[in-house]
Scaffold this motif. Sequence first.
Motif, PDB file in Angstrom:
ATOM      1  N   VAL A   1       0.638  -1.083  -0.151  1.00 40.17           N
ATOM      2  CA  VAL A   1       0.224  -0.412   0.219  1.00 40.17           C
ATOM      3  C   VAL A   1       0.437   1.061   0.012  1.00 40.17           C
ATOM      4  O   VAL A   1       0.443   2.404  -0.680  1.00 40.17           O
TER       5      VAL A   1
ATOM      6  N   VAL B   1       1.978   1.593  -3.632  1.00 37.66           N
ATOM      7  CA  VAL B   1       0.730   2.086  -4.274  1.00 37.66           C
ATOM      8  C   VAL B   1       0.095   3.827  -3.770  1.00 37.66           C
ATOM      9  O   VAL B   1      -0.093   4.867  -5.186  1.00 37.66           O
ATOM     10  N   LEU B   2       0.759   4.002  -2.392  1.00 39.34           N
ATOM     11  CA  LEU B   2       0.864   5.813  -2.875  1.00 39.34           C
ATOM     12  C   LEU B   2       1.310   6.467  -3.333  1.00 39.34           C
ATOM     13  O   LEU B   2       1.281   7.769  -3.680  1.00 39.34           O
TER      14      LEU B   2
ATOM     15  N   PRO C   1      -5.998   5.650  -5.046  1.00 41.27           N
ATOM     16  CA  PRO C   1      -6.291   5.378  -4.687  1.00 41.27           C
ATOM     17  C   PRO C   1      -7.942   5.783  -5.149  1.00 41.27           C
ATOM     18  O   PRO C   1      -8.876   5.027  -5.418  1.00 41.27           O
TER      19      PRO C   1
ATOM     20  N   VAL D   1      -5.395  -4.798   0.951  1.00 45.57           N
ATOM     21  CA  VAL D   1      -5.011  -4.035   0.292  1.00 45.57           C
ATOM     22  C   VAL D   1      -6.291  -3.169  -0.958  1.00 45.57           C
ATOM     23  O   VAL D   1      -6.645  -2.018  -0.239  1.00 45.57           O
ATOM     24  N   GLN D   2      -7.100  -4.188  -1.022  1.00 44.28           N
ATOM     25  CA  GLN D   2      -8.334  -3.234  -2.090  1.00 44.28           C
ATOM     26  C   GLN D   2      -9.234  -2.707  -0.920  1.00 44.28           C
ATOM     27  O   GLN D   2      -9.421  -1.228  -1.017  1.00 44.28           O
TER      28      GLN D   2
ATOM     29  N   PHE E   1      -7.510  -0.985   1.726  1.00 41.96           N
ATOM     30  CA  PHE E   1      -7.315   0.191   2.590  1.00 41.96           C
ATOM     31  C   PHE E   1      -7.395   1.209   1.137  1.00 41.96           C
ATOM     32  O   PHE E   1      -7.982   2.576   1.637  1.00 41.96           O
ATOM     33  N   ALA E   2      -7.039   0.663  -0.367  1.00 40.37           N
ATOM     34  CA  ALA E   2      -7.239   1.528  -1.293  1.00 40.37           C
ATOM     35  C   ALA E   2      -8.189   2.257  -0.569  1.00 40.37           C
ATOM     36  O   ALA E   2      -9.090   3.583  -1.010  1.00 40.37           O
TER      37      ALA E   2
ATOM     38  N   TYR F   1      -8.887   5.358   1.878  1.00 34.62           N
ATOM     39  CA  TYR F   1      -8.096   5.647   2.392  1.00 34.62           C
ATOM     40  C   TYR F   1      -8.822   7.301   0.799  1.00 34.62           C
ATOM     41  O   TYR F   1      -8.830   7.923   1.249  1.00 34.62           O
TER      42      TYR F   1
ATOM     43  N   VAL G   1      -1.413   4.289   6.286  1.00 33.62           N
ATOM     44  CA  VAL G   1      -0.369   2.565   6.287  1.00 33.62           C
ATOM     45  C   VAL G   1       0.230   2.265   7.359  1.00 33.62           C
ATOM     46  O   VAL G   1      -0.048   0.987   7.695  1.00 33.62           O
TER      47      VAL G   1
ATOM     48  N   LEU H   1      -2.780   0.251   9.255  1.00 37.38           N
ATOM     49  CA  LEU H   1      -2.979  -0.716   8.011  1.00 37.38           C
ATOM     50  C   LEU H   1      -2.061  -2.246   8.953  1.00 37.38           C
ATOM     51  O   LEU H   1      -2.357  -3.147   9.203  1.00 37.38           O
TER      52      LEU H   1
END
Length: 206
Positions: A94, A97-98, A113, A174-175, A177-178, A181, A189, A192
């Motif tokens: 994550v 990803v950010l 996200p 992960v999905q 969390f996105a 967010y 992060v 999580l």
Amino acid sequence: MARVSQEHLDARRRQILDGAALCFARNGFHATSMQDVLKEVGLSAGAVYRYFAGKEELITAIVSEVLTDIKGIFDVVARQSPPPPPDVLLGRVVAQVLDLRPGMRVEGTSYFPRLMVQVWTETLRNDELAALMARIYADVRAAWVKVVEVYQEAGMMRADVPADHVARTMIAVVQGFATQYALFEGVRVEVLQEGLGALLGMAEPS
């Protein structure tokens, strides 16, 4: 007339994609007009239509890029040997990803996200993109099944649960969390990682 270099063409295409992605992240694919995109990138209609025939083609390109970028992150993290504990591993996913698309940060907040959520929604109405999503998800799941199998073989994780079930759950974290967010403020992060650490460290009641 001087010939335009491929580097210039690639940079201009990147400029259009990044500007359009930010517009779509803000307002969604279908509430965003091509005029909005033109204003964001500061280019004429002719300059943009040289690269993309219209908004649908632009949407397809962005959805494909986002799905491929996310797959790349999952693949790289899954190749770590030996893999760190799941809370650390997922935290790294994550965090990366950010960090994708620095140009999509607005006042310190990553809009990537938000774009991910828009992309998932778009795959529900477009069969071609849905097929791409399914292929990429299958590849990611296969890579993470191998990670889970390493945990199981090392005695770090129960071996009586199918590795595929655990891999799907890790991807879902992960999905989720996105999504949080994208929808709520104050999601970090570290939250999580700490939450997963607490779940993984649960003891049997005495």
